[in-house]
Enzyme design. Sequence first.
Site, short mmCIF file in Angstrom:
data_model
loop_
_atom_site.label_atom_id
_atom_site.label_comp_id
_atom_site.label_asym_id
_atom_site.label_seq_id
_atom_site.Cartn_x
_atom_site.Cartn_y
_atom_site.Cartn_z
N GLU A 4 -11.27 3.90 -27.55
CA GLU A 4 -11.65 3.53 -28.91
C GLU A 4 -11.48 4.70 -29.87
O GLU A 4 -11.21 4.51 -31.06
CB GLU A 4 -13.11 3.05 -28.95
CG GLU A 4 -13.36 1.74 -28.25
CD GLU A 4 -14.83 1.40 -28.15
OE1 GLU A 4 -15.23 0.33 -28.64
OE2 GLU A 4 -15.59 2.21 -27.57
N THR A 87 -16.22 -1.01 -30.99
CA THR A 87 -15.97 -2.44 -31.01
C THR A 87 -17.27 -3.20 -30.78
O THR A 87 -18.28 -2.64 -30.34
CB THR A 87 -14.93 -2.82 -29.94
OG1 THR A 87 -15.40 -2.37 -28.66
CG2 THR A 87 -13.59 -2.18 -30.24
N LYS A 171 -23.16 -7.73 -32.59
CA LYS A 171 -23.81 -7.43 -31.31
C LYS A 171 -22.96 -6.40 -30.57
O LYS A 171 -21.77 -6.61 -30.34
CB LYS A 171 -23.94 -8.69 -30.46
CG LYS A 171 -24.41 -8.44 -29.03
CD LYS A 171 -24.18 -9.65 -28.16
CE LYS A 171 -24.53 -9.37 -26.71
NZ LYS A 171 -23.65 -8.36 -26.08
N MET A 173 -23.33 -2.25 -28.10
CA MET A 173 -24.04 -1.59 -27.02
C MET A 173 -24.43 -0.13 -27.29
O MET A 173 -24.87 0.56 -26.37
CB MET A 173 -23.20 -1.65 -25.73
CG MET A 173 -22.87 -3.06 -25.30
SD MET A 173 -21.73 -3.15 -23.88
CE MET A 173 -22.76 -2.50 -22.57
N GLU A 174 -24.27 0.35 -28.51
CA GLU A 174 -24.57 1.78 -28.75
C GLU A 174 -25.30 2.08 -30.04
O GLU A 174 -26.10 3.03 -30.11
CB GLU A 174 -23.25 2.60 -28.76
CG GLU A 174 -22.60 2.78 -27.41
CD GLU A 174 -21.64 1.67 -27.05
OE1 GLU A 174 -21.33 1.52 -25.86
OE2 GLU A 174 -21.20 0.94 -27.97
N ASP A 197 -14.79 -10.17 -30.03
CA ASP A 197 -15.11 -11.50 -29.50
C ASP A 197 -16.12 -12.20 -30.39
O ASP A 197 -16.94 -11.55 -31.05
CB ASP A 197 -15.65 -11.41 -28.07
CG ASP A 197 -16.86 -10.49 -27.95
OD1 ASP A 197 -17.98 -11.00 -27.86
OD2 ASP A 197 -16.67 -9.26 -27.96
#
Length: 249
Positions: A4, A87, A171, A173-174, A197
């Site tokens: 990324e 992302t 949504k 994760m970090e 997504d």
Amino acid sequence: MESEAQGLIDALALRPFVPRPFYERLPLKFYRGSYRDHPTDPLELTITIPGKDPRYEVDSIGTEPAAVAAFATVTEFHPTVLVSAGTAGSFAKHGASIGRVYLSDSTFYFHDHRIPLPGWDKFGKGAYPSLDVSHLARELSLPLGNISSDNSLDFTEQDLAAIVSHGAVVKEMEATAVAWVGYITGTPMFAIKSITDLIDTHPDAPSEFQKNFAMAVTNLTEKTLAVIDAFARTDEKTAVIEHQQKLPR
């Protein structure tokens, strides 16, 4: 994930940097440099990557590696602002599309920290503030959205209900872990997230993530460079410093 960040590292010609031997024991990777288009008033840049987990030999993702990376960055480099770039998933019902890039709105949440005890319930929710980047969103024609974080690529019905209750449209994760570090250290923080997504139309997040990842990262790189260019202006840096002085300690 390193993939990324690689486009940004290359575009900005950043160099690997090891601040002190202690970090050789951690998988963290640091890249440093100055924004090349502003030689008289350079913007110093650091990209910190959590690195590969030495046991499982995969990119370290999720809230714990993000918090460690953010705290190390604040401790070593004392940045004017923290940015969580990466992302994420989103919802078609909120107008999201694959590859669309969001800036964080007002608040970051956790949606999987369920602690039904007085005080800890609020702690588990998070609700950490984002730097106000609404002016950047207008200038760069980027949408704003609250962000909710957890440590799973998929989600449960309880997770989804929490995301809805938070008014979150992104949504990932970090970011909320980085926002927590920003809050406790008094460092302004915001996020840039590119969508891989759509949770409500393609619930198979892993396959959608893999299929759309390259395009999402290309868009992430392009828009992050535009944000960096905006922040390189003196008036933007002044606004961030003024905001920093108002943060609760």
